[in-house]
Structure formats: C-alpha cells, structure tokens
Enzyme design. Sequence first.
Site, PDB file in Angstrom:
ATOM      1  N   LYS A 115      43.753 105.118  43.275  1.00  0.00           N
ATOM      2  CA  LYS A 115      44.904 105.263  42.392  1.00  0.00           C
ATOM      3  C   LYS A 115      44.603 104.657  41.032  1.00  0.00           C
ATOM      4  CE  LYS A 115      48.723 105.491  45.719  1.00  0.00           C
ATOM      5  NZ  LYS A 115      49.992 104.877  46.169  1.00  0.00           N
ATOM      6  N   VAL A 116      45.338 105.164  40.033  1.00  0.00           N
ATOM      7  CA  VAL A 116      45.252 104.642  38.673  1.00  0.00           C
ATOM      8  C   VAL A 116      46.621 104.098  38.293  1.00  0.00           C
ATOM      9  CG1 VAL A 116      44.769 105.155  36.254  1.00  0.00           C
ATOM     10  CG2 VAL A 116      43.443 106.273  38.055  1.00  0.00           C
ATOM     11  N   ASP A 168      31.812 117.015  36.021  1.00  0.00           N
ATOM     12  CA  ASP A 168      33.187 117.207  36.491  1.00  0.00           C
ATOM     13  C   ASP A 168      34.143 117.319  35.310  1.00  0.00           C
ATOM     14  OD1 ASP A 168      35.152 117.615  38.360  1.00  0.00           O
ATOM     15  OD2 ASP A 168      35.520 115.494  38.741  1.00  0.00           O
ATOM     16  N   LYS A 178      42.023 101.341  37.469  1.00  0.00           N
ATOM     17  CA  LYS A 178      41.605 102.268  38.521  1.00  0.00           C
ATOM     18  C   LYS A 178      41.181 101.464  39.738  1.00  0.00           C
ATOM     19  CE  LYS A 178      38.659 106.351  39.138  1.00  0.00           C
ATOM     20  NZ  LYS A 178      37.671 107.233  38.479  1.00  0.00           N
ATOM     21  N   THR A 214      41.352 111.241  45.740  1.00  0.00           N
ATOM     22  CA  THR A 214      40.503 110.805  46.837  1.00  0.00           C
ATOM     23  C   THR A 214      39.810 109.485  46.527  1.00  0.00           C
ATOM     24  OG1 THR A 214      38.704 112.149  45.930  1.00  0.00           O
ATOM     25  CG2 THR A 214      40.088 113.172  47.607  1.00  0.00           C
ATOM     26  N   TYR A 215      39.637 109.169  45.244  1.00  0.00           N
ATOM     27  CA  TYR A 215      38.972 107.934  44.848  1.00  0.00           C
ATOM     28  C   TYR A 215      39.879 106.723  45.029  1.00  0.00           C
ATOM     29  CZ  TYR A 215      41.805 108.927  40.744  1.00  0.00           C
ATOM     30  OH  TYR A 215      42.864 109.221  39.912  1.00  0.00           O
ATOM     31  N   ALA A 247      48.469 108.167  38.609  1.00  0.00           N
ATOM     32  CA  ALA A 247      47.661 109.232  39.212  1.00  0.00           C
ATOM     33  C   ALA A 247      47.080 108.722  40.510  1.00  0.00           C
ATOM     34  CB  ALA A 247      46.545 109.679  38.264  1.00  0.00           C
ATOM     35  N   ALA A 248      46.793 109.651  41.408  1.00  0.00           N
ATOM     36  CA  ALA A 248      46.197 109.324  42.699  1.00  0.00           C
ATOM     37  C   ALA A 248      45.265 110.445  43.099  1.00  0.00           C
ATOM     38  CB  ALA A 248      47.277 109.110  43.759  1.00  0.00           C
TER      39      ALA A 248
END
Length: 608
Positions: free
Chosen positions: A117-118, A307, A182, A114-115, A111-112
Amino acid sequence: MSYSSASFRKLNNVGISQPSQTTTTTTSANQPQSQSQQQPLQQSQQQHLHMKPNPHIPHHQLPGTVGTRTSIPQPALMASNSILTLGPFKHRKDLTRESVLSTYQIMGYIAAGTYGKVYKAKLKSNKLNKTDDDSGIDGINNKDIFSESMNDLHHDNSSSIMINTTTNITINNSLPQFFAIKKFKSDNHHHHINNNNNGGNHLSKGNNSIHQDEVLHYTGISQSAIREMSLCRELNNKNITKLVDIILENKSIYMVFEFCEHDLLQIIHYQSHPDFKPIPCPTIKSLIWQILNGVTFLHKNWILHRDLKPANIMVSSQGVVKIGDLGLARKFKSPLQSLYTGDKVVVTIWYRAPELLLGTRHYTPAVDLWAVGCILAELLSLRPIFKGEEAKIDLNNKKSVPFQKNQLQKIIEILGTPTTDIWNNLNKYPEYLSFTQHFNQNYPNNLSNWFKLINGGNNQNSEKCLELLSGLLKYDPELRLTADQALLHPYFLELPKVNENAFEGLNYKYPNRKIYTDDNDIMTTAANNNNNNNNNNNNNNNNNNNNNNNNNNNSGHQLSQQQNVQIQQVHQMQQQIHSQQLQSHGANSTYKRSGIDDLPGGIRKKRG
C-alpha cells in the site's frame, strides 16, 4: 621460530602479522625482571597488530587462579573482537532509529496493489526543524533545466527546442508538505501447526496477527523492493520520483517518496467525462516531453523501466511529471543473466511491445518507447489504444508463458499485419510459429485513420504528433525511435511550445487523490507493536522486581550467615580466654581426673 624486536617491527610495517602461538604466561612476585620488561613491548606490539579490545569483553582467566592469564591465538582474537563489536553497534543503531509514526503523521492510504500500500503522510511539526533542506523534493529551479537537457542531447544541432518556463504558479525549493510512504508486503507465509478449533482460527484481513496454531515464517525482502530501493537511491532527476527515506521497522520496509497530487490515469479518467473536452494539445505535448526526458535519463544510466503506464506516471500540482514505481526496473548493461531469465513477463499487457508478445529472450530499451507511444495515444483518445485481454499463466506450469493472441489482435487491427519486409527479424522470434497459425489475414495500417477519428473526429493535434506516434509504435524495435530521437522530434519544435508546467493555461484544476481511511493497517500494526513493546516492558519490570526480591533474599541470607560467623568467632574467643586462665593457674587434667577443682587464690577443693 623467534623474532628480534627490530625485525618484528619491520614485519609489522609491511603488514605481516606475528606467528600465532598459544602460550600461557604466569605472572607472580618471583617473576624475573627480564620477563616483566618484555611485557610492555609485547603489549605495544599487539596494539599495532590487532584491533583495540572491547572494554566490555572480560579477560580470559583460568578459574581458581589469580594472576594467571591464558592467551588466544592471534587470528582467533582478531575474529572474536571484530564479531563481538557488531552487537553494541547494532544496539546503538536500534536506539537511534526512529519509527514511521514518530516521524510522519499518516493521513490515509491512496493506492494498493500486489506490492502493498501507499499512504499519504506529512512530517510532524517536531521534525521540521531537524530535517535538512535537501532531503525533500528537488523542486523546480528558476533556471531553464529543460533547455540544459536539450543542450546535452543536441550538441551541434542548430535547431534547438525552446521551452516555455513562464508560469503563474509559485514554485520553491522548500521542504515538501506531504510524502508518499510505500509499505511493502512482507514475503512471508503462515504455517499451521495444529488446528483443533474446527477452523475457528484464521487471519484477520489487513493485519499481520498470528493465532496460536500458526507460525509466521519470513522468507526475506521481495525482489521488487530490493530493485526499487537500490535504483532510487542512485537516481536524481527532475522527472523521476525522488526517494526521501527508507525505514525498516518490525520486518516491514517503508519507502518515503515525494508526494504528487495526480497521476496520468486519474487525469485521463477525469477528462473522459462526457461534460469535459479532450486534454488540450499544449498539456499533452508538455506531459509527453517530460516523460521522454525522464526515460532518456533512465536509458542513459542503463536502466530499463519495464512497466511504463499512466498509473505509474505521477504529476505534481505544479505540472511536473514524475516517473515512479521502479519495482520492475533493471540495469541492462552487462547483466549477469538474460533479462528474460530474471523476469519472464514484464510490462502491463496493454503497453507491452510486440517483441515481448512474441517471446523474445533479449530485448532493448525500445520496449519502454513502445509503452510511451501507447501512453501518448491514450492521452489523445482518453482510452487505451490496444485494450486486449491477457491470457493467464497456467498455475500447474508456471515456467511456460502463454501466447497473447488477443493482445496481438488488437495491435494488428490498428497497425496492420507485420511482415518480414517491415520487421526483418520477425521469423526469428520463439512465438513466430504461433503467430503465423493464428494470423493468416492481412490487415492494413489504420493508424492515420484512427488518429483522425479520435474524439469524434475533433482532433486538434497536428500531423507532427501523428509522426511521433507512428515512430514510437514501429513494429521493428531497431527502427523504433529512441528516447533521444523522440526528444528532438519536430513535434516539439512547433507551436505551442513545451511548458515547464504542463497545467499552464488550464482554466480548471484536477482533483486531488482520494484518501481512504477505512483500512489503515499501518496504524494497526503500530498499535500492535506498541502493545507488544508495553508487554515487553511490563515483563522486563516484573523480571527486575523478581531480581530485586532475589537480591534482597540473597542479601538477607548473607547477613544471617555473617551474624552466625560473628557468633562463632565470639565463642571461639571465649574458649581461648578460658583456656588461658586455666593455664595461668596451673590447672591440668590430672587434678580434674582426681576430683580436685582449682579455686581462686590457689585453693583446692575436693569434690564429693
């Protein structure tokens, strides 16, 4: 002012330090005996007053003197010792710190955002025996943890919710096989110093390389990373993603979590395929109950998630829900500033509560329960219930949050137009004037019709499910169900029972997360770091070689100087011997001036 030894010891016992004086003490062979006897006493007293000196710190001596020592004022000495000892500590800490790639094998990113990537990773084989048993996933214990949670919520109520803990999946508490790492993006920016290459210099995408005309400025750790690290370190619940480790390496932060093979968004997309039927009722009930259980734990610990959405609800391969991504989470007990001041926009637009859309400055945990209601509706219909379009913030005026008319329109079309009769404080919200200007038409509440028509009218869920959904989607946050109340809802009392394993009874398995290996910048960063380390090692080796050469040259120069000194000493000795011989034979300068030389045996010979 002077103290006797007895009074000085009394002052030490109550924590009063000796008055700071700058003195110079000279030690010599002629020093009186009384002063030499006082030195051990003063040294023993200073050991109690100050920290033990660092053996690597040289004594402060005056240049050109021997046995002369200058003392430092005591507060300054304490400060210098306490500061200088941080250097060796940091060095030892750096030596024991292990890198990400030395501990974990990166399989790719999953996953990717704005924070950052994982990544999916697994522990290297050489680290398995060194890891404690309690550092991995909490696992599912054999005891009925769900019933224990219900007993805490339902103290004296005779009606308790029975949780079905039977499962065909083998569950253990061993070390997890996979982890989710993360990696946060660094809060930095690139400043161009000079650009004379016609725009030839630019940053390559996906790495942190810097060209010659750019300087990288680090502005610190992101607020999202600080929140998630500080909260996840303190949380330990079955339905909250467990934090395993935090690694700081080369100005990058890595958070290592337990890995879950699925999330609700993936499950919804998989089930929405035309060839598949809706999600079974027992699965929906088990998923929602576990979500509410995790939210209850957060709220009891004074934490707002802010969230909640399907993408942030993980599900393990054993059907256990794990609430993740606490980057927007915040403690709401006695905050130093209002929640609105810290974050003006919270919750993804489709799951944002109406009080947030109307610009409230002070909100409650009810915003999380509205999001849970939206998730329940999405599990039922396999599509977002309020799929509006978000009005973007004006870049020229970031302080003002735009009025989300379209999102409110989607809510009103299903839940009806809110009034002060069903929402007492409606007219007190900042955006109430905008609301009255855009929504003049009165819409009825169509939630029951929506519930009947989902999935083409083939809805197998009971009316109790509709009651729970209606309680979670109340306009008024004061009338909305709390997490405790939702857990005790009659929907969870009726059959089928809530399963500990949400996937119990399914005759199919959900696919695992897709792993992307085409853009693995964590490996690129590590390779660059290794190259930099190799270059540094080479530079250090070159410096060592240069130092060795300089030392050899210095040693050769010293040898030549020693040889010259020895030759001079030999000449001096020869001259001394010759002068002694002349004195023994009575030779003097008078004879030399007259032209007479001495010969062996006392014979004189006239020159010329």
